[in-house]
Enzyme design. Structure first.
Site, PDB file in Angstrom:
ATOM      1  N   ASP A  67       0.823  -1.203   0.000  1.00  0.00           N
ATOM      2  CA  ASP A  67       0.000   0.000   0.000  1.00  0.00           C
ATOM      3  C   ASP A  67       0.862   1.260   0.000  1.00  0.00           C
ATOM      4  OD1 ASP A  67      -2.287  -1.570   0.114  1.00  0.00           O
ATOM      5  OD2 ASP A  67      -2.428  -1.468   2.302  1.00  0.00           O
ATOM      6  N   TYR A 125       6.344 -10.016   6.381  1.00  0.00           N
ATOM      7  CA  TYR A 125       6.377  -8.592   6.694  1.00  0.00           C
ATOM      8  C   TYR A 125       6.981  -8.368   8.068  1.00  0.00           C
ATOM      9  CZ  TYR A 125       3.330  -7.161   2.818  1.00  0.00           C
ATOM     10  OH  TYR A 125       2.811  -6.891   1.575  1.00  0.00           O
TER      11      TYR A 125
END
Length: 295
Positions: A67, A125
């Site tokens: 994002d 992540y």
């Protein structure tokens, strides 16, 4: 010739697939994916590739669609080309045309059957929280500063471990997702404190739209004892998306790497290349949080 313009190719022109290990500092990008009237990592990378191989339209495919504001230490990308540049020369050639906020660490030849997204068996992540008293300018672009209380990372670890396995994570999916379902498998979780820094790693077969940042917002509420474990578990198990309101800011999130059945890149060019931070002497620790709120 304009980038991505299409010309007729001789039938004998061979098409080759190239895999890239890519880093980017995401602060000034709208995310990985092309967006109208915004600058994306995909657009900038495709334009650079097209300068070197203008013979065919270029589409760069990524393992994960990060994002806006999210960083990547080991994003994996593939594209098809038909020019004469050897695979190993693509990295320096692209770095000479890319802005300093995007770096290609390694380029390798891949078979046409290999796909950066569909062939991946996991994505990993890391979310970084700066839990110190004073602001630190050099950590601001890479972490979420939480200075009110000392986070209870033990509570956060317990909550993370309860998420392992194949689960429905509808509570951690932002609106606008195109996925047919919200099930995914969390394979590994890890939380580590180094002085005033807390690093949370989560590895899964795939992630929902906005999943990691929504989850991190809930974990910080747990660590600050604004939320208890029972309420946290009820929210995600009962898919209470409307109660999951706070998303962690984008700058603390980094795509560490995507993994495949075989090693694609050398370990030095791909594995965990986000730096570990050292702050030197730490301030006195923050006060511990008060008792968790009752449900």
């Amino acid at each position: 010739m304009f980038p991505n313009s299409k010309v007729e190719l001789p039938k004998s022109t061979p098409v080759r697939r190239i895999g890239l290990s890519v880093q980017y500092e995401g602060s000034n990008f709208c995310g990985w994916q092309r967006q109208p009237q915004a600058v994306s990592v995909q657009q900038v990378l495709e334009d650079a590739i097209s300068q070197l191989d203008p013979q065919r339209p270029i589409q760069a495919v990524a393992a994960g669609r990060t994002d806006a504001g999210v960083h990547a230490a080991g994003q994996v990308v593939h594209f098809d080309c038909c020019g004469p540049i050897p695979a190993e020369r693509w990295a320096p050639a692209l770095n000479g045309r890319l802005p300093s906020t995007i770096r290609v660490r390694e380029a390798v030849a891949r078979p046409a059957s290999w796909h950066a997204c569909h062939s991946a068996i996991y994505r990993r992540y890391r979310y970084t929280i700066y839990n110190g008293r004073r602001p630190n300018l050099f950590l601001t672009p890479w972490s979420w500063h939480r200075y009110q209380v000392r986070l209870d990372e033990t509570m956060m670890q317990i909550a993370l471990e309860g998420l392992l396995g194949l689960q429905d994570f509808s509570a951690f999916q932002r609106t606008g997702s195109r996925r047919a379902h919200a099930r995914t498998t969390i394979q590994e979780v890890k939380i580590e404190r180094q002085g005033d820094l807390i690093m949370i790693e989560i590895q899964a077969s795939g992630f929902l739209y906005g999943m990691v940042r929504l989850l991190m917002g809930q974990l910080v509420a747990l660590g600050e004892h604004r939320l208890n474990l029972e309420t946290f578990e009820r929210r995600w198990k009962e898919k209470r998306r409307q109660e999951v309101k706070e998303a962690a800011p984008a700058q603390g999130l980094c795509l560490l790497r995507a993994g495949y059945e075989e090693d694609i890149f050398s370990k030095g060019g791909w594995y965990d290349c986000q730096p570990r931070y050292s702050l030197g002497a730490n301030d006195p620790p923050l006060d511990p949080p008060s008792a968790p709120e009752s449900s």
